[in-house]
Enzyme design. Structure first.
Site, PDB file in Angstrom:
ATOM      1  N   CYS A  11     -25.463  44.750   8.451  1.00 26.15           N
ATOM      2  CA  CYS A  11     -26.157  43.491   8.192  1.00 26.15           C
ATOM      3  C   CYS A  11     -25.094  42.447   7.890  1.00 26.15           C
ATOM      4  O   CYS A  11     -24.357  42.583   6.905  1.00 26.15           O
ATOM      5  CB  CYS A  11     -27.110  43.647   7.001  1.00 26.15           C
TER       6      CYS A  11
ATOM      7  N   CYS B  43     -25.883  38.224  13.670  1.00 27.78           N
ATOM      8  CA  CYS B  43     -26.919  38.961  12.942  1.00 27.78           C
ATOM      9  C   CYS B  43     -27.340  40.124  13.829  1.00 27.78           C
ATOM     10  O   CYS B  43     -27.584  39.931  15.032  1.00 27.78           O
ATOM     11  CB  CYS B  43     -28.098  38.044  12.633  1.00 27.78           C
TER      12      CYS B  43
END
Length: 327
Positions: free
Chosen positions: A84, A192
């Site tokens: 992440c 992302c």
């Protein structure tokens, strides 16, 4: 713990490697790890109780990340990949300070983009927190390349809702990307892990010369470097894409109620009642077995997944499989 001591301890057993993300974005990293490595036991933690992270405060992300990684370490993880970008940006220093196992983060591949296509600007798309973070500012500041940034928080929500190429997704991306002179670009960096599900739509919108780059390869290279010989590469690791799939209907069976499901997921080991379906995936003790001798245990905010959630994981992995060849 020193690297040599860690390596000596892990050579005598199968490595247990954990992946953590705010939701399902990190499956893009896990899917590639399943193709690349062999004989490893993986844990995947999706903090879907608190997704998205990109609009939260740094303090809250640090707290959530410490809780998630603490859970994975308590399950025996020998190393943790923070799959992440937002959690890496906000909490990687605190995570490395709190745990003795290697903790590998995700960074936007802006350096790779600059090195490869630096004659033209790079456009980074990411969450608001990643773009506003000091970590990214330091990284971009060292580059001799013009870098543009675009926060796309709604794209995380689209991914979590299994909405990948709807009219709403296309309209959102076209409107946001229209803010830039796309013909000038050399590359677009996916900052992302949720954004890997939208490569086909991005490819349609971007000029054909613009390359789409993510940070998965660099992260897994770092993982292999940290774990050394304890992590084995698959033979000719660019295996057929089916290695990143499983059939939740045929390969996973559940009891009639949630407590029975949790009981099955909590069991350990490959027992005598282990089953394998025609696609080469088997389920035993809550693990999903894949080609290359890898296995995965999936957790939904610390809880074992039920049948419906596992089918959702399957859909995400199939989507990633289709995205792999784009660009």
């Amino acid at each position: 713990m020193s690297y040599n001591l860690f390596l000596n301890l892990t050579l005598d057993k199968d490595l247990k490697i954990a992946f953590f993300d705010s939701g399902i974005g990190g499956l893009s990293v896990l899917a590639e790890a399943l193709r690349r490595f062999s004989g490893a036991e993986f844990l995947y933690f999706a903090d879907e109780d608190h997704v998205p992270y990109g609009t939260k405060s740094r303090a809250e992300i640090v707290r959530l990340s410490l809780d998630a990684v603490g859970f994975l370490v308590s399950r025996g993880a020998d190393g943790v990949v923070v799959a992440c970008n937002t959690a890496t940006s906000a909490a990687i220093s605190e995570l490395r300070g709190a745990f003795s196992v290697p903790v590998i983060g995700m960074e936007p591949a802006v350096k790779l983009a600059a090195d490869s296509f630096g004659a033209r600007p790079t456009l980074l798309i990411a969450t608001p927190l990643t773009i506003a973070g000091e970590k990214l500012a330091r990284l971009v500041g060292r580059l001799e390349c013009e870098t543009w940034s675009l926060p796309l928080p709604r794209l995380v929500e689209f991914a979590q809702d299994l909405e990948f190429d709807s009219p709403a997704v296309r309209a959102y991306l076209r409107e946001e990307l229209a803010k830039f002179e796309l013909e000038r670009l050399g590359s677009l960096v996916l900052g992302c892990t949720h954004f890997n599900y939208f490569k086909d739509v991005l490819r349609e919108i971007l000029p054909s010369h613009v390359r789409i780059i993510d940070g998965i390869d660099g992260t897994l290279n770092r993982l292999a470097s940290e774990l050394g010989e304890g992590l084995k590469f698959a033979r000719g690791y660019d295996l057929p894409s089916r290695a990143a799939k499983f059939d939740a209907d045929g390969g996973v069976e559940f009891g009639a109620n949630s407590s029975a499901q949790v009981g099955k997921f909590e069991a350990q080991g490959r027992g005598a009642d282990s089953r394998q379906n025609a696609r080469g995936h088997s389920k035993d003790g809550g693990k999903i077995y894949y080609p290359n001798g890898n296995s995965v245990k999936y957790f939904y905010s610390g809880r074992a997944l039920d049948a419906a959630q596992l089918r959702k994981v399957e859909l995400f992995l199939k989507r990633l499989d289709a995205m792999r060849e784009i660009n």
